[in-house]
Design a protein around this motif. Sequence first.
Motif, mmCIF file in Angstrom:
data_model
loop_
_atom_site.group_PDB
_atom_site.id
_atom_site.type_symbol
_atom_site.label_atom_id
_atom_site.label_comp_id
_atom_site.label_asym_id
_atom_site.label_seq_id
_atom_site.Cartn_x
_atom_site.Cartn_y
_atom_site.Cartn_z
ATOM 1 N N LEU A 1 54.662 43.917 33.267
ATOM 2 C CA LEU A 1 55.970 43.447 32.784
ATOM 3 C C LEU A 1 56.736 42.579 33.830
ATOM 4 C CD1 LEU A 1 57.770 47.013 31.546
ATOM 5 C CD2 LEU A 1 56.554 45.020 30.287
ATOM 6 N N GLU A 2 56.405 42.311 35.137
ATOM 7 C CA GLU A 2 56.807 41.284 36.053
ATOM 8 C C GLU A 2 56.691 40.054 35.248
ATOM 9 O OE1 GLU A 2 55.341 41.929 39.760
ATOM 10 O OE2 GLU A 2 56.801 43.604 40.295
ATOM 11 N N ASP A 3 55.240 39.816 34.549
ATOM 12 C CA ASP A 3 54.705 38.502 34.081
ATOM 13 C C ASP A 3 55.225 38.165 32.707
ATOM 14 O OD1 ASP A 3 53.711 38.052 36.336
ATOM 15 O OD2 ASP A 3 51.517 38.660 35.815
ATOM 16 N N ALA A 4 55.381 39.510 32.104
ATOM 17 C CA ALA A 4 55.497 39.470 30.281
ATOM 18 C C ALA A 4 56.601 40.601 30.077
ATOM 19 C CB ALA A 4 54.478 39.679 29.614
ATOM 20 N N PRO A 5 57.961 40.469 30.474
ATOM 21 C CA PRO A 5 58.960 41.271 30.308
ATOM 22 C C PRO A 5 59.175 41.629 28.789
ATOM 23 C CG PRO A 5 59.763 39.362 31.413
ATOM 24 C CD PRO A 5 58.432 39.174 31.453
ATOM 25 N N ASP A 6 59.068 40.714 28.014
ATOM 26 C CA ASP A 6 59.362 40.969 26.568
ATOM 27 C C ASP A 6 58.327 41.531 25.655
ATOM 28 O OD1 ASP A 6 61.607 39.661 27.049
ATOM 29 O OD2 ASP A 6 60.798 37.695 26.620
ATOM 30 N N LEU A 7 57.184 42.117 26.481
ATOM 31 C CA LEU A 7 56.387 43.035 25.842
ATOM 32 C C LEU A 7 56.906 44.006 24.765
ATOM 33 C CD1 LEU A 7 53.407 43.421 27.992
ATOM 34 C CD2 LEU A 7 53.473 41.648 26.448
ATOM 35 N N ASP A 8 56.379 44.241 23.529
ATOM 36 C CA ASP A 8 56.710 45.258 22.519
ATOM 37 C C ASP A 8 55.851 46.396 22.716
ATOM 38 O OD1 ASP A 8 58.653 43.841 21.179
ATOM 39 O OD2 ASP A 8 57.077 42.651 20.278
ATOM 40 N N ALA A 9 54.461 46.023 23.249
ATOM 41 C CA ALA A 9 53.376 47.342 23.277
ATOM 42 C C ALA A 9 52.416 46.806 24.316
ATOM 43 C CB ALA A 9 52.811 47.317 22.186
ATOM 44 N N ILE B 1 45.895 54.949 31.805
ATOM 45 C CA ILE B 1 46.822 54.858 30.888
ATOM 46 C C ILE B 1 48.184 55.737 31.422
ATOM 47 C CG2 ILE B 1 46.079 56.892 29.478
ATOM 48 C CD1 ILE B 1 47.216 55.199 26.969
ATOM 49 N N ALA B 2 48.005 56.893 32.086
ATOM 50 C CA ALA B 2 48.963 57.692 32.645
ATOM 51 C C ALA B 2 49.599 56.788 33.801
ATOM 52 C CB ALA B 2 48.267 58.804 33.492
ATOM 53 N N GLY B 3 49.258 56.121 34.619
ATOM 54 C CA GLY B 3 49.783 55.224 35.392
ATOM 55 C C GLY B 3 50.492 54.173 34.953
ATOM 56 N N ILE B 4 49.913 53.317 34.114
ATOM 57 C CA ILE B 4 50.582 52.245 33.323
ATOM 58 C C ILE B 4 51.894 52.585 32.536
ATOM 59 C CG2 ILE B 4 50.255 50.683 31.503
ATOM 60 C CD1 ILE B 4 47.701 49.800 32.688
ATOM 61 N N ALA B 5 51.556 53.921 31.632
ATOM 62 C CA ALA B 5 52.617 54.361 30.781
ATOM 63 C C ALA B 5 53.647 54.775 31.610
ATOM 64 C CB ALA B 5 51.973 55.419 29.978
ATOM 65 N N SER B 6 53.662 55.260 32.818
ATOM 66 C CA SER B 6 54.617 56.003 33.621
ATOM 67 C C SER B 6 55.422 54.760 34.173
ATOM 68 C CB SER B 6 53.969 56.853 34.901
ATOM 69 O OG SER B 6 53.432 57.935 34.532
ATOM 70 N N ALA B 7 54.741 53.454 34.434
ATOM 71 C CA ALA B 7 55.406 52.337 34.936
ATOM 72 C C ALA B 7 56.300 51.739 34.044
ATOM 73 C CB ALA B 7 54.329 51.421 35.598
ATOM 74 N N VAL B 8 55.741 51.342 32.575
ATOM 75 C CA VAL B 8 56.250 50.450 31.769
ATOM 76 C C VAL B 8 57.323 51.242 31.031
ATOM 77 C CG1 VAL B 8 54.347 49.130 31.497
ATOM 78 C CG2 VAL B 8 54.608 51.074 29.983
ATOM 79 N N LYS B 9 57.128 52.542 30.812
ATOM 80 C CA LYS B 9 58.277 53.596 30.088
ATOM 81 C C LYS B 9 59.476 53.388 31.038
ATOM 82 C CE LYS B 9 56.374 54.863 25.990
ATOM 83 N NZ LYS B 9 56.931 54.763 24.892
ATOM 84 N N ALA B 10 59.044 53.594 32.230
ATOM 85 C CA ALA B 10 60.351 53.649 33.357
ATOM 86 C C ALA B 10 61.175 52.584 33.248
ATOM 87 C CB ALA B 10 59.699 54.074 34.611
ATOM 88 N N LEU B 11 60.422 51.404 33.218
ATOM 89 C CA LEU B 11 61.184 49.855 33.193
ATOM 90 C C LEU B 11 61.426 49.564 31.793
ATOM 91 C CD1 LEU B 11 58.293 48.271 35.087
ATOM 92 C CD2 LEU B 11 60.828 48.750 36.108
ATOM 93 N N LYS B 12 61.000 49.992 31.136
ATOM 94 C CA LYS B 12 61.516 49.563 29.508
ATOM 95 C C LYS B 12 61.020 50.720 28.514
ATOM 96 C CE LYS B 12 60.935 45.557 26.466
ATOM 97 N NZ LYS B 12 59.986 44.321 26.131
ATOM 98 N N PRO B 13 61.936 51.638 28.347
ATOM 99 C CA PRO B 13 61.774 52.936 27.870
ATOM 100 C C PRO B 13 61.328 52.607 26.180
ATOM 101 C CG PRO B 13 63.746 53.100 28.699
ATOM 102 C CD PRO B 13 63.295 51.734 29.206
ATOM 103 N N GLY B 14 61.638 51.526 25.549
ATOM 104 C CA GLY B 14 61.285 51.045 24.190
ATOM 105 C C GLY B 14 60.095 50.737 23.933
#
Length: 401
Positions: free
Chosen positions: A165-173, A184-197
């Motif tokens: 998300l630092e490199d591609a903050p506009d990702l939808d998925a 996936i547990a680690g990545i999901a925890s990070a990206v959902k915290a930074l971008k809940p949608g």
Amino acid sequence: MTTVTLDDIRAAAERIKDFVDRTPCRYSRKLSQRTGAEVWVKFENAHFTSSFKERGARNKLMQLSPAEKKRGVIAASAGNHAQALAYHGQQLGVPVTIVMPHGTPFVKIEKTRAYGANVVIEGADFTEATNHVMKLRDEHDYVFVSAFDDLQILTGQGTCGLEMLEDAPDLDAVIVPIGGGGLIAGIASAVKALKPGIKVYGVEAAMYPSFVARRKGEKPKCGGQTIAEGIAIKAVGEIPFAVADPLIDEVLVVDEADFERAVAMYANVEKTVAEGAGAGGLAALLRYPAKFKGQKVGLVLAGGNIDARMLSTVLYRDMVRQGRMVTYRIVGDDRPGVLAGMSTVIGKLGGNILDVIHNRLSLEVPAKGAEYDIVVETRDEQHADEIRQALKESGYVLTNA
């Protein structure tokens, strides 16, 4: 409820930053054109040991006590966790023992040994290898380090999500392979915290759908030889499942052909090497293109440790799949000049003959005849059909026409 906070992952990122490479996350115009999505690839195959596993391994080892480091660590692994643990254990002076199941690619075994680990080959699969680990742990008082069922491991893997998300903050998925579930547990925890949608999709091999089964409350039906051996896990980890299940929007199951296509596409289009499991995100995108059409999608290319022979096989099979490598089976007379005639027809149309196999013992051809399997490299399916038609028009009998 087991959770991993954004602060936990940021602390892991700070802890490992001087010892684990920050891999690139790049937009791929070519993959975007082929899939209909806006594709960003996180090149985790760019790590020193060629997989994301270094993140968790370093995070875990750095938090061991001096006494635990002296005792040494032990783990079961099909290869990537093994290499990461061995390499960073070597850097930190921690003895490492790895148990690998039979059938682990030789490239992974040899690389693990090269990093100084004691490698033991035991068990038909990951489960049996893990059982042997527990036996050795008790005998030698080693510290067990799970490949995924460990909070410090999966927190380390979460640093991958921060970087995406630092490199591609506009990702939808984001689409992430699932084996034991740590990544996936680690990545999901990070990206959902930074971008809940943001949407998080997992990928499992059809032969090993353990996360899907767990979600349904069913016993997983797992088994068989998959090219995605890195995610061939019969039971997802307890800790990763507890962390990831509330965060994952959907788990997609893909077949062997999907993994093969993805490995070949990474090699042919992105000019990078992906192992079967590492190509899981692209495999899912290729199988379910309508689900992601027009979206900005991040793929985690989780690892590139594929056996050279297997990579060669996959690339050749992809050529067959695309009609760019064709076998013409022809029944003809067994006399001088027959093969030369066939070759002339093929050569005039620009076909490149790769191999010729004579079969004079087939009972389906006359005693004075022979069956010829001519393997030809062609430009595409249309070119292959042109050669096939020309052979027929020249009087040759094709039994696989």
